[in-house]
Write a protein that holds these residues in place. Structure first.
Motif, PDB file in Angstrom:
ATOM      1  N   LEU A 151      -7.797 -29.688 -15.297  1.00  0.00           N
ATOM      2  CA  LEU A 151      -8.661 -30.209 -14.244  1.00  0.00           C
ATOM      3  C   LEU A 151      -8.371 -31.685 -13.988  1.00  0.00           C
ATOM      4  O   LEU A 151      -8.286 -32.126 -12.838  1.00  0.00           O
ATOM      5  CB  LEU A 151     -10.134 -30.013 -14.633  1.00  0.00           C
ATOM      6  N   GLN A 152      -8.188 -32.454 -15.057  1.00  0.00           N
ATOM      7  CA  GLN A 152      -7.902 -33.877 -14.929  1.00  0.00           C
ATOM      8  C   GLN A 152      -6.570 -34.108 -14.223  1.00  0.00           C
ATOM      9  O   GLN A 152      -6.454 -34.968 -13.342  1.00  0.00           O
ATOM     10  CB  GLN A 152      -7.880 -34.536 -16.313  1.00  0.00           C
ATOM     11  N   VAL A 153      -5.563 -33.338 -14.612  1.00  0.00           N
ATOM     12  CA  VAL A 153      -4.235 -33.492 -14.019  1.00  0.00           C
ATOM     13  C   VAL A 153      -4.275 -33.185 -12.522  1.00  0.00           C
ATOM     14  O   VAL A 153      -3.727 -33.926 -11.704  1.00  0.00           O
ATOM     15  CB  VAL A 153      -3.217 -32.576 -14.741  1.00  0.00           C
ATOM     16  N   ARG A 154      -4.938 -32.088 -12.155  1.00  0.00           N
ATOM     17  CA  ARG A 154      -5.038 -31.730 -10.738  1.00  0.00           C
ATOM     18  C   ARG A 154      -5.889 -32.745  -9.982  1.00  0.00           C
ATOM     19  O   ARG A 154      -5.582 -33.109  -8.845  1.00  0.00           O
ATOM     20  CB  ARG A 154      -5.640 -30.326 -10.581  1.00  0.00           C
ATOM     21  N   PHE A 155      -6.963 -33.199 -10.609  1.00  0.00           N
ATOM     22  CA  PHE A 155      -7.878 -34.140  -9.968  1.00  0.00           C
ATOM     23  C   PHE A 155      -7.168 -35.441  -9.608  1.00  0.00           C
ATOM     24  O   PHE A 155      -7.479 -36.074  -8.605  1.00  0.00           O
ATOM     25  CB  PHE A 155      -9.055 -34.424 -10.903  1.00  0.00           C
TER      26      PHE A 155
END
Length: 300
Positions: A151-155
């Motif tokens: 989620l962090q990487v995509r965000f």
């Protein structure tokens, strides 16, 4: 300097986004969303908090109106220097001219809306910094960490990165941390000394490392990623050329202990190194002996 007060009036409500919805938005879209929320919050404060919110909620926006507001907000960010255009855009959102002027003043005063609702826009943007910052914030690593990591990487917009990139970055950061606690400038550096520093780190992060490794699905590629990550981390720690091979082998020894990669695959990865050092050759012999012992035990 006191913040300007927002005159009373009707301001369109802003629908609160979920974490998943925010993750799908671009950086400009997130900033526009926070800009709209900020305007709504100022209006609520000026009209009595919840009472103002309730009044604004009596006239919900249509989907087309919300889309128009988002477009206007996005453009407003780009045109902050052109106050007349920004003023018109804000008035289209339902603000009076007086309210729009106060919002512009608020935007300028906060230098880009760097408030608590927009903290994520201050996060580092490059992939390494994104991963390093996220890892730094994790007090514990659990089975849910993979989902949070993705989620962090995509965000942060790194949607082009793949599982090999993810695993390599996390491992490289851990190996660099381990080597930073050793005398990597000394040509007498021993692999065991590095392994002792690295093992607690990779053990802590095993709940994330193992599923990242499994997601690659190609044993040859996976082994190459593991060895390459160790080399990258050791280099990032500033190891001397004479000490780097011992640092790499020490990190691989620690990784081997968490049972993430099979000895046979690790052996293949080590043999595929373009430049094999004497320390690496000894590690290869060690792995070959371990595999021979396992084979003898199976025959017995």
């Amino acid at each position: 300097k006191p913040k300007p007060e927002l005159p009373a009036g009707d301001v369109a409500p802003v629908e609160e986004k979920t974490e998943a919805e925010l993750a799908k938005m671009s950086k400009d879209e997130r900033r526009a969303y926070h800009m709209a929320r900020r305007a709504a919050e100022l209006q609520q404060k000026a009209t009595g908090g919840e009472a103002g919110k309730e009044q604004a909620g009596k006239q919900p926006l249509t989907k087309a109106q919300r889309r128009a507001i988002q477009d206007a907000q996005r453009k407003a960010k780009e045109d902050l220097g052109n106050k007349s255009d920004l003023l018109n855009d804000l008035k289209l959102q339902g603000l009076t001219e007086a309210q729009a002027k106060v919002v512009i003043a608020e935007m300028e005063q906060s230098a880009g809306l760097q408030d608590d609702d927009d903290d994520e826009d201050e996060a580092p943007e490059d992939f390494h910094s994104c991963v390093a910052q996220w890892m730094k914030e994790q007090a514990a690593v659990t089975k849910d960490s993979l989902h949070e990591f993705n989620l962090q990487v995509r965000f942060q917009g790194h949607v082009e990165k793949t599982p090999p990139d993810h695993l390599k970055e996390v491992l490289a950061i851990l190996t660099a941390q381990a080597c930073a606690e050793c005398d990597v400038a000394s040509p007498k550096l021993q692999p065991m000394a590095v392994s002792k520093k690295a093992e607690p780190l990779v053990t802590k992060w095993a709940p994330l490392l193992k599923p990242l490794y499994d997601k690659i699905g190609d044993p040859f590629l996976s082994a190459d990623v593991v060895v390459s990550a160790a080399q990258t981390g050791v280099a990032a720690a500033g190891a001397a050329p004479e000490a780097a091979p011992a640092g790499v082998v020490g990190c691989l020894m620690a990784i081997r202990e968490i049972d993430m990669i099979e000895d046979e695959d690790l052996l293949t990865g080590c043999k595929r190194c373009e430049q094999r050092s004497k320390v690496m050759d000894k590690f290869v012999e060690f792995l070959e002996d371990a595999l021979d012992d396992d084979s003898d035990d199976d025959e017995d």
